[in-house]
Scaffold this active site. Structure first.
Site, PDB file in Angstrom:
ATOM      1  N   HIS A 190       0.821  -1.225   0.000  1.00 24.28           N
ATOM      2  CA  HIS A 190       0.000   0.000   0.000  1.00 24.28           C
ATOM      3  C   HIS A 190       0.850   1.269   0.000  1.00 24.28           C
ATOM      4  O   HIS A 190       0.355   2.349  -0.317  1.00 24.28           O
ATOM      5  CB  HIS A 190      -0.988  -0.002   1.171  1.00 24.28           C
ATOM      6  CG  HIS A 190      -0.401   0.245   2.514  1.00 24.28           C
ATOM      7  ND1 HIS A 190      -0.196  -0.759   3.434  1.00 24.28           N
ATOM      8  CD2 HIS A 190       0.006   1.378   3.120  1.00 24.28           C
ATOM      9  CE1 HIS A 190       0.309  -0.247   4.543  1.00 24.28           C
ATOM     10  NE2 HIS A 190       0.454   1.045   4.369  1.00 24.28           N
TER      11      HIS A 190
ATOM     12  N   ASP B 208       0.121  -7.520   1.174  1.00 19.95           N
ATOM     13  CA  ASP B 208       0.566  -6.148   1.450  1.00 19.95           C
ATOM     14  C   ASP B 208       2.089  -6.041   1.536  1.00 19.95           C
ATOM     15  O   ASP B 208       2.627  -5.419   2.455  1.00 19.95           O
ATOM     16  CB  ASP B 208      -0.082  -5.623   2.732  1.00 19.95           C
ATOM     17  CG  ASP B 208      -0.099  -4.091   2.783  1.00 19.95           C
ATOM     18  OD1 ASP B 208       0.412  -3.462   1.837  1.00 19.95           O
ATOM     19  OD2 ASP B 208      -0.603  -3.537   3.774  1.00 19.95           O
TER      20      ASP B 208
ATOM     21  N   SER C 204       4.455   2.089   8.045  1.00 27.37           N
ATOM     22  CA  SER C 204       4.220   0.998   7.095  1.00 27.37           C
ATOM     23  C   SER C 204       5.488   0.598   6.366  1.00 27.37           C
ATOM     24  O   SER C 204       6.167   1.439   5.782  1.00 27.37           O
ATOM     25  CB  SER C 204       3.189   1.417   6.048  1.00 27.37           C
ATOM     26  OG  SER C 204       1.903   1.247   6.531  1.00 27.37           O
TER      27      SER C 204
END
Length: 573
Positions: A144, A175, A253
């Protein structure tokens, strides 16, 4: 599926303002105070002497619970605890120092498609995330972080220079993404991190990355509180994840969660509405992702049996399906027609074991030290095309069956990252395949605000043949040719001139190859559109010009038409 959807509304991939929050773009709660790890020491109930030495792990803070007989306060050797604590802190600092030469900041410029106007892109946006280097001069980050990217840069800790990066491979279900940097200067002084193991409950981890609130690297500590399959916010897949109590904020992230000098996982999302509940992608998922790319040269996905199963915890249910008292398993409710399981399994079969591992009545299998995990995890860890041995109970008789497992695509795609949406325009009617990203255009609460029938089809229906799509009439660009049909949007297109529509390419071929004077579309709910084909063909060009639409079809359909023409010309020769 609906239960998973509700969970998805609470999980957030920390990069968007959605529910399962990803970690690459601001808007999260402030970081929590440093967590503490409780270590319990077994004591005799009638003595103050410990039965064994304190059980301590590599954590930076320790609290030892005092237990014993009534009115007796237990004492432990504070010197031993302090010595171990200091040694542990030294190890933690060394590991963090190691990570400083391994963790990078990722800068992404992205532009996602507009599914209501599929010939256009939305406004360009910038976001930031984290990543870390692994052997082979590759950078691991979250999918992402680089989804729908147009440009990616990376920066080392302590360096003012940003280097251009290329996206080597992306796995949106898990992901994860791999980046590469060609500039040799970037790799000078970098330390490649090694992947470790799944941490045990209450083991300490340090999350390293570049969260919101500043430009420099950040380290937060926490402990592992749970290991189980979890809904991944970005790709909506159900895969193993590690829950920790460290602060994982937007920007984290893709950063590593360190345990000692090895990577225990990749930070990727947190739970909205809860305090300090973050998630990291565990090492088995990372290794599966990387191994597939190394073997096949591209992302291969995670396998599925294509089954919908029901627990057998009710004794009457087990008795009905002739399950013995010592037999456990789950009942098959539905089978994906495109799966290999559809060839050998039947509805109402009871799956007793997977590759020799017995399945409990709640669908779980043993995992590590008295933990349990759903048997889907065993399936997802298989390589595509690999065989699995299932023991099933059918009509009271046990059978052992061999089934190939592979990734399966849903009828309605859950995500469409890094690719342009397909569309076809004829006489002002915009035809598109139904996808969940199309429904997401209705807003964050798309499950309640999108057309109910389309939403139910997207979540429940299974494909019956390869390449099948649900083609819908998205909207009507008003013109004299389509007056009176403007309220027929958001309906599925069932047939064109009596021929059932298989997918958007098939619809395009049926319309473009029409030889009749009239063109008839049969829609859902029994609605019908009838057009004079010649007039509709002429109207299409003026409608496109009026709305400044460059082409009547997306590039994939243009390529399909060009291929068809080549085949026809070759046949003529």
């Amino acid at each position: 599926m609906l239960a998973s959807l509700r969970r998805l509304h609470r999980l957030r991939p920390i990069a968007a303002a959605a529910t399962l929050r990803r970690a690459a773009a601001p808007s999260l709660s402030p970081p929590p105070p440093p967590p503490k790890l409780l270590h319990f020491i077994p004591f005799s109930s009638s003595s103050t002497t410990p039965l064994s030495k304190p059980i301590l792990s590599k954590s930076s803070e320790y609290e030892v619970e005092k237990r014993g007989g009534e009115g007796i306060e237990e004492e432990i050797d504070e010197g031993i605890v302090e010595h171990v604590r200091q040694g542990s802190e030294t190890d933690a600092y060394a590991a963090i120092e190691l990570a400083l030469d391994s963790v990078v900041k990722v800068f992404t410029v992205s532009s996602s498609p507009n599914y209501f106007l599929p010939w256009q892109n939305k406004a360009q946006r910038e976001s930031m995330g984290s990543g870390f280097v692994i052997p082979g001069r590759r950078i691991v980050t979250n999918a992402h972080v680089v989804a729908d990217h147009t440009f990616v840069l990376v920066r080392k800790h302590g360096s003012p220079t940003k280097y251009k990066a290329e996206v080597q491979a992306v796995g949106h279900e898990c992901d994860l993404a791999l980046l590469s940097v060609e500039n040799k200067e970037f790799w000078e002084g970098m330390h490649f991190l090694e992947l470790g193991d799944i941490p045990f409950l209450q083991e300490a981890v340090a999350v390293v990355g570049y969260p919101q609130g500043g430009d420099n690297i950040s380290v937060t500590k926490g402990v592992v509180s749970r290991v189980e399959p979890t809904q991944y916010a970005h790709g909506a897949a159900q895969l193993m994840a590690i829950q920790i109590d460290a602060a994982i904020n937007p920007g984290n992230s893709g950063g590593p969660a360190m345990m000692g000098d090895k990577v225990a996982g990749v930070a990727f999302q947190n739970l909205s509405g809860a305090e300090n509940i973050g998630y990291i992608i565990p090492v088995p998922i990372i290794k599966h992702f990387i191994a597939g790319i190394e073997e096949k040269g591209k992302y291969v996905g995670f396998c599925s049996l294509g089954l919908a199963c029901q627990p057998t915890e009710n004794s009457q249910l087990r008795e009905h399906f002739r399950m013995r008292p010592d037999t456990t398993g789950v009942i098959i409710n539905k089978i994906n027609p495109l799966s290999d399981a559809a060839k050998v399994l039947k509805k109402d079969d009871v799956v007793l074991s997977f590759d020799g591992v017995p399945i409990a009545n709640d669908g779980t299998v043993p995992f590590r030290n008295r933990e349990r995990i759903t048997f889907d995890h065993l399936v997802s860890m298989k390589k595509p095309g690999e065989k699995a041995i299932l023991k099933v109970l059918r009509d009271g008789i046990e059978h052992e069956l061999s089934i190939s497992v592979r990734p399966l695509q849903p009828l309605v795609p859950v995500h469409q990252f890094d690719k342009l949406p397909s569309y076809y325009i004829f006489a002002g009617f915009i035809f598109v395949p139904l996808t969940q990203p199309y429904l997401h255009e209705y807003g964050e609460d798309w499950y309640n605000t999108s057309p109910r029938k389309l939403c139910e089809k997207a979540l429940r229906e299974l494909p019956n043949k390869p390449g099948e799509q649900l083609v819908i009439l998205s909207q009507v660009l008003m013109d004299d040719i389509n007056t009176g049909y403007e309220r027929l949007s958001e309906l599925q297109v069932k047939k064109v001139n009596g021929v059932e529509v298989e997918n958007l390419k098939h619809l395009c071929r049926l319309v473009e190859g029409c030889q009749d004077e009239s063109l008839k579309f049969d829609l859902d709910e029994g609605r019908v559109i009838v057009l004079n084909y010649k007039n509709a063909k002429l109207a299409t060009s003026r409608i496109l010009k009026r709305h400044r639409i460059p082409t009547a079809m997306s590039s994939d359909l243009i390529d399909e038409q060009a291929a068809d023409l080549e085949i026809k010309s070759a046949c003529v020769r």
